[in-house]
Scaffold this motif. Structure first.
Motif, PDB file in Angstrom:
ATOM      1  N   MET A   1      12.102  -0.540 -29.446  1.00 55.86           N
ATOM      2  CA  MET A   1      11.201  -1.440 -30.112  1.00 55.86           C
ATOM      3  C   MET A   1      12.040  -2.407 -30.946  1.00 55.86           C
ATOM      4  O   MET A   1      12.885  -1.984 -31.707  1.00 55.86           O
ATOM      5  CB  MET A   1      10.246  -0.618 -31.004  1.00 55.86           C
ATOM      6  N   GLN A   2      11.784  -3.695 -30.850  1.00 56.66           N
ATOM      7  CA  GLN A   2      12.540  -4.718 -31.576  1.00 56.66           C
ATOM      8  C   GLN A   2      11.956  -4.902 -32.972  1.00 56.66           C
ATOM      9  O   GLN A   2      10.749  -5.030 -33.131  1.00 56.66           O
ATOM     10  CB  GLN A   2      12.464  -6.061 -30.835  1.00 56.66           C
ATOM     11  N   GLN A   3      12.828  -4.912 -33.971  1.00 58.04           N
ATOM     12  CA  GLN A   3      12.406  -5.251 -35.315  1.00 58.04           C
ATOM     13  C   GLN A   3      12.642  -6.726 -35.526  1.00 58.04           C
ATOM     14  O   GLN A   3      13.311  -7.382 -34.735  1.00 58.04           O
ATOM     15  CB  GLN A   3      13.172  -4.436 -36.346  1.00 58.04           C
ATOM     16  N   GLY A   4      12.124  -7.257 -36.637  1.00 58.67           N
ATOM     17  CA  GLY A   4      12.224  -8.679 -36.904  1.00 58.67           C
ATOM     18  C   GLY A   4      13.646  -9.185 -37.050  1.00 58.67           C
ATOM     19  O   GLY A   4      13.934 -10.331 -36.773  1.00 58.67           O
ATOM     20  N   ASP A   5      14.590  -8.318 -37.473  1.00 61.24           N
ATOM     21  CA  ASP A   5      15.964  -8.779 -37.676  1.00 61.24           C
ATOM     22  C   ASP A   5      16.819  -8.645 -36.417  1.00 61.24           C
ATOM     23  O   ASP A   5      18.022  -8.859 -36.464  1.00 61.24           O
ATOM     24  CB  ASP A   5      16.614  -8.041 -38.849  1.00 61.24           C
ATOM     25  N   GLY A   6      16.219  -8.297 -35.309  1.00 61.36           N
ATOM     26  CA  GLY A   6      16.941  -8.237 -34.046  1.00 61.36           C
ATOM     27  C   GLY A   6      17.489  -6.861 -33.712  1.00 61.36           C
ATOM     28  O   GLY A   6      17.975  -6.657 -32.618  1.00 61.36           O
ATOM     29  N   THR A   7      17.416  -5.897 -34.626  1.00 62.80           N
ATOM     30  CA  THR A   7      17.877  -4.550 -34.313  1.00 62.80           C
ATOM     31  C   THR A   7      16.730  -3.777 -33.694  1.00 62.80           C
ATOM     32  O   THR A   7      15.562  -4.068 -33.917  1.00 62.80           O
ATOM     33  CB  THR A   7      18.366  -3.824 -35.583  1.00 62.80           C
ATOM     34  N   GLU A   8      17.099  -2.790 -32.923  1.00 63.69           N
ATOM     35  CA  GLU A   8      16.076  -2.016 -32.223  1.00 63.69           C
ATOM     36  C   GLU A   8      15.843  -0.699 -32.942  1.00 63.69           C
ATOM     37  O   GLU A   8      16.789   0.027 -33.247  1.00 63.69           O
ATOM     38  CB  GLU A   8      16.538  -1.743 -30.788  1.00 63.69           C
ATOM     39  N   ALA A   9      14.586  -0.394 -33.240  1.00 64.81           N
ATOM     40  CA  ALA A   9      14.229   0.871 -33.878  1.00 64.81           C
ATOM     41  C   ALA A   9      13.787   1.838 -32.794  1.00 64.81           C
ATOM     42  O   ALA A   9      12.952   1.499 -31.954  1.00 64.81           O
ATOM     43  CB  ALA A   9      13.112   0.660 -34.889  1.00 64.81           C
ATOM     44  N   GLN A  10      14.342   3.008 -32.807  1.00 67.88           N
ATOM     45  CA  GLN A  10      14.004   4.034 -31.827  1.00 67.88           C
ATOM     46  C   GLN A  10      12.698   4.711 -32.246  1.00 67.88           C
ATOM     47  O   GLN A  10      12.537   5.104 -33.396  1.00 67.88           O
ATOM     48  CB  GLN A  10      15.142   5.064 -31.756  1.00 67.88           C
ATOM     49  N   VAL A  11      11.771   4.835 -31.326  1.00 73.61           N
ATOM     50  CA  VAL A  11      10.497   5.503 -31.601  1.00 73.61           C
ATOM     51  C   VAL A  11      10.653   6.963 -31.223  1.00 73.61           C
ATOM     52  O   VAL A  11      10.798   7.311 -30.052  1.00 73.61           O
ATOM     53  CB  VAL A  11       9.336   4.865 -30.803  1.00 73.61           C
ATOM     54  N   THR A  12      10.616   7.820 -32.220  1.00 75.93           N
ATOM     55  CA  THR A  12      10.752   9.251 -31.984  1.00 75.93           C
ATOM     56  C   THR A  12       9.394   9.858 -31.666  1.00 75.93           C
ATOM     57  O   THR A  12       8.349   9.224 -31.838  1.00 75.93           O
ATOM     58  CB  THR A  12      11.345   9.949 -33.224  1.00 75.93           C
ATOM     59  N   TRP A  13       9.423  11.111 -31.249  1.00 78.70           N
ATOM     60  CA  TRP A  13       8.188  11.833 -30.962  1.00 78.70           C
ATOM     61  C   TRP A  13       7.343  11.903 -32.232  1.00 78.70           C
ATOM     62  O   TRP A  13       6.128  11.737 -32.193  1.00 78.70           O
ATOM     63  CB  TRP A  13       8.524  13.229 -30.440  1.00 78.70           C
ATOM     64  N   GLU A  14       7.989  12.157 -33.361  1.00 74.88           N
ATOM     65  CA  GLU A  14       7.283  12.240 -34.640  1.00 74.88           C
ATOM     66  C   GLU A  14       6.638  10.894 -34.997  1.00 74.88           C
ATOM     67  O   GLU A  14       5.496  10.855 -35.477  1.00 74.88           O
ATOM     68  CB  GLU A  14       8.253  12.658 -35.736  1.00 74.88           C
ATOM     69  N   ASP A  15       7.367   9.796 -34.743  1.00 77.42           N
ATOM     70  CA  ASP A  15       6.798   8.473 -35.000  1.00 77.42           C
ATOM     71  C   ASP A  15       5.558   8.245 -34.148  1.00 77.42           C
ATOM     72  O   ASP A  15       4.539   7.738 -34.633  1.00 77.42           O
ATOM     73  CB  ASP A  15       7.821   7.367 -34.694  1.00 77.42           C
ATOM     74  N   GLN A  16       5.634   8.627 -32.893  1.00 81.46           N
ATOM     75  CA  GLN A  16       4.502   8.449 -31.988  1.00 81.46           C
ATOM     76  C   GLN A  16       3.312   9.285 -32.452  1.00 81.46           C
ATOM     77  O   GLN A  16       2.165   8.833 -32.398  1.00 81.46           O
ATOM     78  CB  GLN A  16       4.883   8.804 -30.553  1.00 81.46           C
ATOM     79  N   GLN A  17       3.590  10.495 -32.934  1.00 83.48           N
ATOM     80  CA  GLN A  17       2.520  11.340 -33.455  1.00 83.48           C
ATOM     81  C   GLN A  17       1.863  10.698 -34.679  1.00 83.48           C
ATOM     82  O   GLN A  17       0.640  10.735 -34.832  1.00 83.48           O
ATOM     83  CB  GLN A  17       3.054  12.741 -33.803  1.00 83.48           C
TER      84      GLN A  17
END
Length: 126
Positions: A1-17
């Motif tokens: 997932m792209q953040q506004g500053d161009g770095t990518e944030a990883q979506v974990t299972w916990e985040d999805q939950q």
């Protein structure tokens, strides 16, 4: 997932939950809004019925039970109406407490999710 500053944030299972939980809470919040609206209308209708009963000078009044009307003594109707008002007020209070709890849970989830994903996630209603 792209953040506004161009770095990518990883979506974990916990985040999805957390995202899924937020969605379920949001759906329940909308359901509660409708239930609260109906409960308030029911309370108003019961208050109106109580006021009409006060204005009535009849000893036997018609009382609706389901889809039929029954002739009942005025005192019995007053007692039943007061009990119905109490029940409706308790139901409304319970619904409003549940709504407050859901709003608090959603605020906590927003804080967690926005903290991680910043502007890459939108949890606001449009």
């Amino acid at each position: 997932m792209q953040q506004g500053d161009g770095t990518e944030a990883q979506v974990t299972w916990e985040d999805q939950q957390n995202i899924n939980r937020f969605g379920r809470l949001n759906n329940r919040l909308h359901e509660l809004d409708e239930e609260i609206k109906l409960a308030k209308e029911a309370n108003e209708n019961l208050d109106d019925a109580g006021n009409e009963l006060i204005l009535s000078d009849e000893d036997v009044v018609r009382f609706q039970i389901g889809e039929v009307f029954a002739h009942m003594p005025r005192e019995d109707v007053e007692t039943k109406l007061e009990q119905m008002k109490e029940d409706a007020a308790k139901k409304l209070e319970r619904l409003e407490e549940e709504k407050e709890s859901i709003v608090a849970q959603m605020a906590e989830l927003k804080k967690i999710l926005y903290g991680k994903f910043k502007d890459a996630i939108n949890l606001e209603e449009d």
